[in-house]
Design a protein around this motif. Structure first.
Motif, PDB file in Angstrom:
ATOM      1  N   SER A   8       0.804  -1.223   0.000  1.00  0.00           N
ATOM      2  CA  SER A   8       0.000   0.000   0.000  1.00  0.00           C
ATOM      3  C   SER A   8       0.837   1.275   0.000  1.00  0.00           C
ATOM      4  CB  SER A   8      -0.942   0.004   1.207  1.00  0.00           C
ATOM      5  OG  SER A   8      -0.222  -0.211   2.414  1.00  0.00           O
ATOM      6  N   SER A   9       2.092   1.191   0.407  1.00  0.00           N
ATOM      7  CA  SER A   9       2.945   2.387   0.436  1.00  0.00           C
ATOM      8  C   SER A   9       3.721   2.581  -0.861  1.00  0.00           C
ATOM      9  CB  SER A   9       3.932   2.308   1.605  1.00  0.00           C
ATOM     10  OG  SER A   9       3.257   2.198   2.830  1.00  0.00           O
ATOM     11  N   GLY A  10       3.601   1.636  -1.782  1.00  0.00           N
ATOM     12  CA  GLY A  10       4.352   1.710  -3.025  1.00  0.00           C
ATOM     13  C   GLY A  10       3.695   2.600  -4.068  1.00  0.00           C
ATOM     14  N   TRP A  11       4.302   2.664  -5.230  1.00  0.00           N
ATOM     15  CA  TRP A  11       3.838   3.521  -6.333  1.00  0.00           C
ATOM     16  C   TRP A  11       2.417   3.148  -6.753  1.00  0.00           C
ATOM     17  CZ3 TRP A  11       4.386   7.975  -8.413  1.00  0.00           C
ATOM     18  CH2 TRP A  11       4.135   8.230  -9.760  1.00  0.00           C
ATOM     19  N   LEU A  12       2.165   1.855  -6.941  1.00  0.00           N
ATOM     20  CA  LEU A  12       0.822   1.413  -7.303  1.00  0.00           C
ATOM     21  C   LEU A  12      -0.139   1.572  -6.128  1.00  0.00           C
ATOM     22  CD1 LEU A  12      -1.264   0.053  -9.143  1.00  0.00           C
ATOM     23  CD2 LEU A  12      -0.330  -2.161  -8.411  1.00  0.00           C
ATOM     24  N   GLY A  13       0.276   1.144  -4.945  1.00  0.00           N
ATOM     25  CA  GLY A  13      -0.599   1.205  -3.783  1.00  0.00           C
ATOM     26  C   GLY A  13      -1.073   2.611  -3.463  1.00  0.00           C
ATOM     27  N   THR A  15      -1.649   4.937  -5.489  1.00  0.00           N
ATOM     28  CA  THR A  15      -2.672   5.315  -6.474  1.00  0.00           C
ATOM     29  C   THR A  15      -3.940   4.496  -6.293  1.00  0.00           C
ATOM     30  OG1 THR A  15      -0.935   5.897  -8.067  1.00  0.00           O
ATOM     31  CG2 THR A  15      -3.155   5.555  -8.955  1.00  0.00           C
ATOM     32  N   LEU A  16      -3.763   3.214  -5.997  1.00  0.00           N
ATOM     33  CA  LEU A  16      -4.905   2.308  -5.915  1.00  0.00           C
ATOM     34  C   LEU A  16      -5.731   2.502  -4.646  1.00  0.00           C
ATOM     35  CD1 LEU A  16      -6.509  -0.051  -7.031  1.00  0.00           C
ATOM     36  CD2 LEU A  16      -4.742  -1.612  -6.146  1.00  0.00           C
ATOM     37  N   ALA A  17      -5.084   2.738  -3.517  1.00  0.00           N
ATOM     38  CA  ALA A  17      -5.825   2.854  -2.249  1.00  0.00           C
ATOM     39  C   ALA A  17      -6.881   3.956  -2.294  1.00  0.00           C
ATOM     40  CB  ALA A  17      -4.850   3.067  -1.086  1.00  0.00           C
ATOM     41  N   PRO A  18      -6.541   5.179  -2.689  1.00  0.00           N
ATOM     42  CA  PRO A  18      -7.592   6.211  -2.748  1.00  0.00           C
ATOM     43  C   PRO A  18      -8.651   5.935  -3.800  1.00  0.00           C
ATOM     44  CG  PRO A  18      -5.489   7.077  -3.535  1.00  0.00           C
ATOM     45  CD  PRO A  18      -5.204   5.753  -2.921  1.00  0.00           C
ATOM     46  N   ARG A  19      -8.277   5.251  -4.879  1.00  0.00           N
ATOM     47  CA  ARG A  19      -9.269   4.889  -5.897  1.00  0.00           C
ATOM     48  C   ARG A  19     -10.289   3.908  -5.315  1.00  0.00           C
ATOM     49  NH1 ARG A  19     -12.911   5.505  -9.063  1.00  0.00           N
ATOM     50  NH2 ARG A  19     -13.090   4.322 -10.999  1.00  0.00           N
ATOM     51  N   LEU A  20      -9.825   2.921  -4.583  1.00  0.00           N
ATOM     52  CA  LEU A  20     -10.731   1.962  -3.951  1.00  0.00           C
ATOM     53  C   LEU A  20     -11.618   2.638  -2.915  1.00  0.00           C
ATOM     54  CD1 LEU A  20      -8.200  -0.970  -3.459  1.00  0.00           C
ATOM     55  CD2 LEU A  20     -10.123  -0.950  -5.064  1.00  0.00           C
ATOM     56  N   THR A  21     -11.039   3.543  -2.134  1.00  0.00           N
ATOM     57  CA  THR A  21     -11.816   4.270  -1.124  1.00  0.00           C
ATOM     58  C   THR A  21     -12.904   5.107  -1.779  1.00  0.00           C
ATOM     59  OG1 THR A  21      -9.907   4.337   0.366  1.00  0.00           O
ATOM     60  CG2 THR A  21     -11.671   5.927   0.758  1.00  0.00           C
ATOM     61  N   ALA A  22     -12.565   5.754  -2.897  1.00  0.00           N
ATOM     62  CA  ALA A  22     -13.549   6.574  -3.613  1.00  0.00           C
ATOM     63  C   ALA A  22     -14.709   5.743  -4.128  1.00  0.00           C
ATOM     64  CB  ALA A  22     -12.869   7.310  -4.770  1.00  0.00           C
ATOM     65  N   LEU A  23     -14.456   4.458  -4.368  1.00  0.00           N
ATOM     66  CA  LEU A  23     -15.509   3.552  -4.841  1.00  0.00           C
ATOM     67  C   LEU A  23     -16.345   2.989  -3.692  1.00  0.00           C
ATOM     68  CD1 LEU A  23     -13.486   1.632  -7.589  1.00  0.00           C
ATOM     69  CD2 LEU A  23     -15.388   3.227  -7.976  1.00  0.00           C
ATOM     70  N   GLY A  24     -16.020   3.380  -2.471  1.00  0.00           N
ATOM     71  CA  GLY A  24     -16.811   2.950  -1.322  1.00  0.00           C
ATOM     72  C   GLY A  24     -16.258   1.765  -0.571  1.00  0.00           C
ATOM     73  N   HIS A  25     -15.078   1.284  -0.952  1.00  0.00           N
ATOM     74  CA  HIS A  25     -14.476   0.148  -0.253  1.00  0.00           C
ATOM     75  C   HIS A  25     -13.738   0.614   1.003  1.00  0.00           C
ATOM     76  CE1 HIS A  25     -15.515  -2.353  -3.632  1.00  0.00           C
ATOM     77  NE2 HIS A  25     -14.783  -1.633  -4.463  1.00  0.00           N
ATOM     78  N   ALA A  35       3.071   4.873   5.600  1.00  0.00           N
ATOM     79  CA  ALA A  35       2.524   5.849   4.651  1.00  0.00           C
ATOM     80  C   ALA A  35       1.103   6.159   5.089  1.00  0.00           C
ATOM     81  CB  ALA A  35       2.545   5.311   3.220  1.00  0.00           C
ATOM     82  N   ALA A  36       0.549   7.223   4.525  1.00  0.00           N
ATOM     83  CA  ALA A  36      -0.786   7.661   4.923  1.00  0.00           C
ATOM     84  C   ALA A  36      -1.833   6.586   4.704  1.00  0.00           C
ATOM     85  CB  ALA A  36      -1.154   8.926   4.151  1.00  0.00           C
ATOM     86  N   GLN A  37      -1.685   5.802   3.615  1.00  0.00           N
ATOM     87  CA  GLN A  37      -2.690   4.799   3.286  1.00  0.00           C
ATOM     88  C   GLN A  37      -2.376   3.421   3.879  1.00  0.00           C
ATOM     89  OE1 GLN A  37      -0.873   6.539   1.137  1.00  0.00           O
ATOM     90  NE2 GLN A  37       0.380   5.136  -0.068  1.00  0.00           N
ATOM     91  N   THR A  38      -1.338   3.329   4.725  1.00  0.00           N
ATOM     92  CA  THR A  38      -0.930   2.052   5.305  1.00  0.00           C
ATOM     93  C   THR A  38      -1.304   1.995   6.781  1.00  0.00           C
ATOM     94  OG1 THR A  38       0.880   1.776   3.712  1.00  0.00           O
ATOM     95  CG2 THR A  38       1.065   0.577   5.798  1.00  0.00           C
ATOM     96  N   PHE A 199       4.525  -0.630 -26.708  1.00  0.00           N
ATOM     97  CA  PHE A 199       4.719  -2.083 -26.626  1.00  0.00           C
ATOM     98  C   PHE A 199       4.992  -2.648 -25.252  1.00  0.00           C
ATOM     99  CE2 PHE A 199       8.785  -0.105 -27.131  1.00  0.00           C
ATOM    100  CZ  PHE A 199       9.717  -0.906 -26.495  1.00  0.00           C
ATOM    101  N   ARG A 200       5.359  -1.809 -24.227  1.00  0.00           N
ATOM    102  CA  ARG A 200       5.699  -2.424 -22.943  1.00  0.00           C
ATOM    103  C   ARG A 200       5.486  -1.504 -21.743  1.00  0.00           C
ATOM    104  NH1 ARG A 200      12.343  -2.933 -23.055  1.00  0.00           N
ATOM    105  NH2 ARG A 200      12.819  -0.714 -23.148  1.00  0.00           N
ATOM    106  N   ARG A 201       4.559  -0.597 -21.776  1.00  0.00           N
ATOM    107  CA  ARG A 201       4.357   0.326 -20.658  1.00  0.00           C
ATOM    108  C   ARG A 201       2.872   0.653 -20.514  1.00  0.00           C
ATOM    109  NH1 ARG A 201       6.849   3.630 -17.104  1.00  0.00           N
ATOM    110  NH2 ARG A 201       8.900   2.853 -17.725  1.00  0.00           N
ATOM    111  N   LEU A 202       2.508   1.100 -19.324  1.00  0.00           N
ATOM    112  CA  LEU A 202       1.195   1.672 -19.041  1.00  0.00           C
ATOM    113  C   LEU A 202       1.368   2.695 -17.941  1.00  0.00           C
ATOM    114  CD1 LEU A 202      -0.967  -0.692 -16.829  1.00  0.00           C
ATOM    115  CD2 LEU A 202       1.443  -1.133 -17.267  1.00  0.00           C
ATOM    116  N   THR A 203       0.368   3.529 -17.738  1.00  0.00           N
ATOM    117  CA  THR A 203       0.426   4.489 -16.643  1.00  0.00           C
ATOM    118  C   THR A 203       0.041   3.809 -15.335  1.00  0.00           C
ATOM    119  OG1 THR A 203      -1.879   5.191 -16.855  1.00  0.00           O
ATOM    120  CG2 THR A 203      -0.243   6.343 -18.239  1.00  0.00           C
ATOM    121  N   VAL A 204       0.462   4.395 -14.226  1.00  0.00           N
ATOM    122  CA  VAL A 204       0.095   3.828 -12.936  1.00  0.00           C
ATOM    123  C   VAL A 204      -1.413   3.946 -12.715  1.00  0.00           C
ATOM    124  CG1 VAL A 204       0.484   5.956 -11.596  1.00  0.00           C
ATOM    125  CG2 VAL A 204       0.746   3.714 -10.495  1.00  0.00           C
ATOM    126  N   GLU A 205      -2.033   4.983 -13.286  1.00  0.00           N
ATOM    127  CA  GLU A 205      -3.487   5.117 -13.168  1.00  0.00           C
ATOM    128  C   GLU A 205      -4.200   3.968 -13.868  1.00  0.00           C
ATOM    129  OE1 GLU A 205      -1.530   8.968 -12.532  1.00  0.00           O
ATOM    130  OE2 GLU A 205      -1.442   7.563 -14.219  1.00  0.00           O
TER     131      GLU A 205
END
Length: 307
Positions: A8-13, A15-25, A35-38, A199-205
Motif C-alpha cells: 500500500s505504500s508503493g507507487w501502485l498502492g 494510487t490504488l488505495a484512494p481509488r478503492l476508497t472513492a468507490l466505497g471500499h 505511509a498515509a494509506q498504510t 509495446f511495454r508500458r502503461l500508466t500507474v493510473e
C-alpha cells in the motif's frame, strides 16, 4: 468490500488505495514502509501478522501488490525474494482460505515472460521481435521472475484446491524511475517512456484501474491471467520489421509521429524487440488502458500549437 491491500505504500498502492476508497471500499493497507494509506506496518512474510490482519479486519477481498522487485536484486538475497514473494503470497492465500475471503487479485509482472534465451536474442540480433501473450510458457531469467511465477502457481493451486477466485495481472512497466538501461539510450526519460507505450508500458493510473476491474470480475472468472499494458498498434506480422526498422513501422500507424518527434527533439527506438499483447484483458476482463501512444502524440500536437 473490506479489502486488504499489500504494497500500500508503493507507487501502485498509493494510487490504488484512494481509488478503492472513492468507490466505497474499506481499505486496510499493509506494507513494511509507513505511509498515509498504510494501516498495518509489517511484512507479508510474517505469517501471524497476515493472519491477524485478515481475520481482525473482516477482510472480504485481497489485492496483493506487495513484493520485492527487480531493482531490489542488487540489495537483497535470494532468500529475501523467496520469503516475500513466495512465502508472503502463500501466507496471504492461506489467510484468504481460512477467513473466507471471496476474491484475490495478484499483481504479477511481464518481466517473468523474458527468458534468458529471449534476452540473448534481444542482445544478439534477433531476426524479429517477440510477440508475447499469456499462452507462452515462461522461463524467468532472474530470482524476481522465478519468485513471481512461483507465486502465480500458488494462486492457481489455491483456486483448484479451494475454489478461491484469483485474477493474476502481469503488469508491464509503470514505475516512475528511469529504465535500468537508461545509460545506453540517448534519450530523455520522458521520450523513452513515451516510446514504451507502444509495446511495454502503461500508466500507474491504468494499472490501478486494471486492479479495480479484476476485483469486480474475479468471482465470475474463477482463475485467469492477464497481461496489462497499453494497447499496441502493432500486429504479429510487424515483428520482423520492428527489429529491422522500428521508426518506419511506427510511421505507418502514426504518419504524424516523425514531424511531432522532430519538433520535440525526440527520437524513436531504432529497434523494438518485444510486444506485449493485452488483447486477452480487453476480451475477457473487459479492461483496456485509457492512455496509449496516440495520447502522447495528441499532447505533442497541443504543445506545438497544432491541435
Amino acid at each position: 468490500m473490506r479489502i486488504l491491500l499489500t504494497g500500500s505504500s508503493g507507487w501502485l498502492g498509493a494510487t490504488l488505495a484512494p481509488r478503492l476508497t472513492a468507490l466505497g471500499h474499506e481499505v486496510t493497507g499493509l506494507d513494511p514502509v509507513p505511509a498515509a494509506q498504510t494501516r498495518i506496518v509489517g511484512s507479508i512474510s510474517d505469517r501471524d501478522l497476515v493472519m491477524r490482519a485478515v481475520r481482525e479486519n473482516g477482510i472480504e477481498a485481497i489485492i496483493h501488490s506487495g513484493a520485492l522487485h527487480k531493482p531490489n536484486i542488487e540489495h537483497f538475497e535470494n532468500t529475501d525474494f523467496v520469503a516475500t514473494n513466495v512465502q508472503g503470497t502463500l501466507n496471504l492465500l492461506d489467510a484468504a482460505v481460512a477467513c473466507g475471503v471471496d476474491r484475490f487479485v495478484f499483481t504479477s509482472t511481464t518481466s517473468l515472460m523474458i527468458s534468458q534465451a529471449i534476452r540473448a536474442g534481444f542482445q544478439g540480433g534477433a531476426r524479429k521481435a517477440a510477440w508475447l501473450t499469456e499462452d507462452m510458457s515462461p522461463e524467468p531469467r532472474n530470482i524476481y521472475g522465478i519468485t513471481k511465477l512461483s507465486a502465480e502457481h500458488l494462486c492457481r493451486l489455491y483456486h483448484i484446491q479451494h475454489g478461491l477466485p484469483v485474477v493474476v495481472l502481469r503488469t508491464a512497466r509503470f514505475f516512475p524511475e528511469a529504465d535500468d538501461m537508461a545509460d545506453t539510450i540517448d534519450q530523455s526519460d520522458a521520450n523513452t517512456k513515451a516510446n514504451e507505450l507502444l509495446f511495454r508500458r502503461l500508466t500507474v493510473e491504468d494499472a490501478a484501474e486494471a486492479h479495480v476491474a479484476a476485483l469486480e470480475k474475479a468471482p465470475q472468472l474463477g482463475f485467469d491471467i492477464f497481461i496489462v499494458c497499453a494497447p499496441t498498434p502493432f500486429q504479429p506480422d510487424d515483428c520482423a520489421a520492428l527489429i529491422a526498422d522500428a521508426p518506419s513501422v511506427v510511421a505507418r500507424y502514426f504518419p504524424e509521429f516523425p514531424g511531432l518527434y522532430t519538433r520535440k527533439g525526440w527520437t524513436m527506438f531504432s529497434s523494438i524487440d518485444r510486444v506485449y499483447d493485452a488483447s486477452r484483458a480487453r476480451d475477457r476482463l473487459g479492461f483496456a488502458c485509457q492512455t496509449s501512444f496516440a495520447d502522447v502524440l495528441a499532447t505533442l500536437k497541443v504543445e506545438q500549437g497544432m491541435a
